[in-house]
Write a protein that holds these residues in place. Sequence first.
Motif, PDB file in Angstrom:
ATOM      1  N   ILE A 107       0.845  -1.180   0.000  1.00  0.00           N
ATOM      2  CA  ILE A 107       0.000   0.000   0.000  1.00  0.00           C
ATOM      3  C   ILE A 107       0.887   1.238   0.000  1.00  0.00           C
ATOM      4  N   SER A 108       0.276   2.360  -0.298  1.00  0.00           N
ATOM      5  CA  SER A 108       1.063   3.586  -0.444  1.00  0.00           C
ATOM      6  C   SER A 108       1.783   3.977   0.840  1.00  0.00           C
ATOM      7  N   THR A 109       1.227   3.634   1.973  1.00  0.00           N
ATOM      8  CA  THR A 109       1.880   3.989   3.238  1.00  0.00           C
ATOM      9  C   THR A 109       3.113   3.130   3.515  1.00  0.00           C
ATOM     10  N   ASP A 110       3.341   2.119   2.715  1.00  0.00           N
ATOM     11  CA  ASP A 110       4.581   1.344   2.809  1.00  0.00           C
ATOM     12  C   ASP A 110       5.747   2.077   2.154  1.00  0.00           C
ATOM     13  N   TYR A 111       5.451   3.175   1.485  1.00  0.00           N
ATOM     14  CA  TYR A 111       6.468   3.975   0.802  1.00  0.00           C
ATOM     15  C   TYR A 111       6.685   5.264   1.596  1.00  0.00           C
TER      16      TYR A 111
END
Length: 123
Positions: free
Chosen positions: A106-110
Amino acid sequence: QVQLVESGGGLVQAGGSLRLSCAASGRTFSSYTMGWFRRAPGKEREFVARISKTGGTTYYADSVKGRFTIARDNAKNTVYLQMMSLKPEDTAGYYCAASGYAMPRISTDYPYWGQGTQVTVSS
């Protein structure tokens, strides 16, 4: 930490092509999985493509599979997104992102993001 700068966006007619680039600072680029996301006006941010740290594995959203290709050059600290057969619905701000995870989901992993580059596809 890594800083990311995208380039290569622009205005293109439907059916055309563009290649986006994302240049990364620092000496540890090869330690990051790199992703491309996009956000169209009024819509949520959308995952586009992801490439592993060595470049050996790629993953695409269904909406771009077969039309977009993600690649990286670790010697140049750069990740690319080759976009072909562009459609008006591909119009969006495109963002590259870096993750320390091997398979960010997911984007919050970046944690690291560029400022984005605009792609506009006219019909």
